[in-house]
Design an enzyme around this catalytic site. Sequence first.
Site, PDB file in Angstrom:
ATOM      1  N   HIS A   1       1.509   2.040  -3.539  1.00 15.80           N
ATOM      2  CA  HIS A   1       0.360   2.743  -4.122  1.00 15.80           C
ATOM      3  C   HIS A   1       0.358   4.220  -3.698  1.00 15.80           C
ATOM      4  O   HIS A   1       0.087   5.103  -4.512  1.00 15.80           O
ATOM      5  CB  HIS A   1      -0.960   2.105  -3.694  1.00 15.80           C
ATOM      6  CG  HIS A   1      -1.224   0.771  -4.290  1.00 15.80           C
ATOM      7  ND1 HIS A   1      -1.116   0.512  -5.640  1.00 15.80           N
ATOM      8  CD2 HIS A   1      -1.614  -0.394  -3.715  1.00 15.80           C
ATOM      9  CE1 HIS A   1      -1.415  -0.751  -5.864  1.00 15.80           C
ATOM     10  NE2 HIS A   1      -1.719  -1.331  -4.714  1.00 15.80           N
TER      11      HIS A   1
ATOM     12  N   GLU B   1       0.820  -1.214   0.000  1.00 16.95           N
ATOM     13  CA  GLU B   1       0.000   0.000   0.000  1.00 16.95           C
ATOM     14  C   GLU B   1       0.851   1.259   0.000  1.00 16.95           C
ATOM     15  O   GLU B   1       0.445   2.284  -0.558  1.00 16.95           O
ATOM     16  CB  GLU B   1      -0.986  -0.021   1.170  1.00 16.95           C
ATOM     17  CG  GLU B   1      -1.938  -1.203   1.168  1.00 16.95           C
ATOM     18  CD  GLU B   1      -2.609  -1.488  -0.177  1.00 16.95           C
ATOM     19  OE1 GLU B   1      -2.930  -0.532  -0.910  1.00 16.95           O
ATOM     20  OE2 GLU B   1      -2.828  -2.673  -0.496  1.00 16.95           O
TER      21      GLU B   1
END
Length: 130
Positions: free
Chosen positions: A63, A60
Site C-alpha cells: 500500500h 502494508e
Amino acid sequence: MVRFLRERLEKAGCAVGDNFFKAVPCDQQMAGAYVRGKGIIVCSNYVRIQDDVNQAVTRELIHAFDDCRAADLDWSDCAHHACSEIRAGHLSGDCHYKRELLRGAILYWPSPMMMKSFADTMVIGSNKKG
C-alpha cells in the site's frame, strides 16, 4: 520480502525512516494499516505470531508503494482503494489458498472475483465515503 519492498520504496524516492513502522494496540480488529504520511502500524493486540507480523508489514508496504508511485491515488475513492487492496492481497500472498484454509475458509482456489469481493468489503468497511 519486507527488505525487498523497503529497498524499492527508498529507490522510488519514498523515505522509510526509523519511525515508519510502529507496533500499537488497535481499536479495530485488524493486523495493521498503512497511514499516509505516518507509515505502517502493526496492531500488537491482534497479531499472534511472527508470520502474522511479516504478512501485515508486507501487505502494508505494498500500500505504501502504491501511495508513493501513484501521483493521483485518492484513498477516499473506493475504486483506487479497492485496486490497492487487490494488489496487496495478490502480491503479499495474503490470498494464497493455504492462507485462506488456515483462516477457516473452505475454498478450492481463491478466484480473482473472490479477491475483488474481499477488497470491496475491506474498502467499504474502512472508507469513510463508503
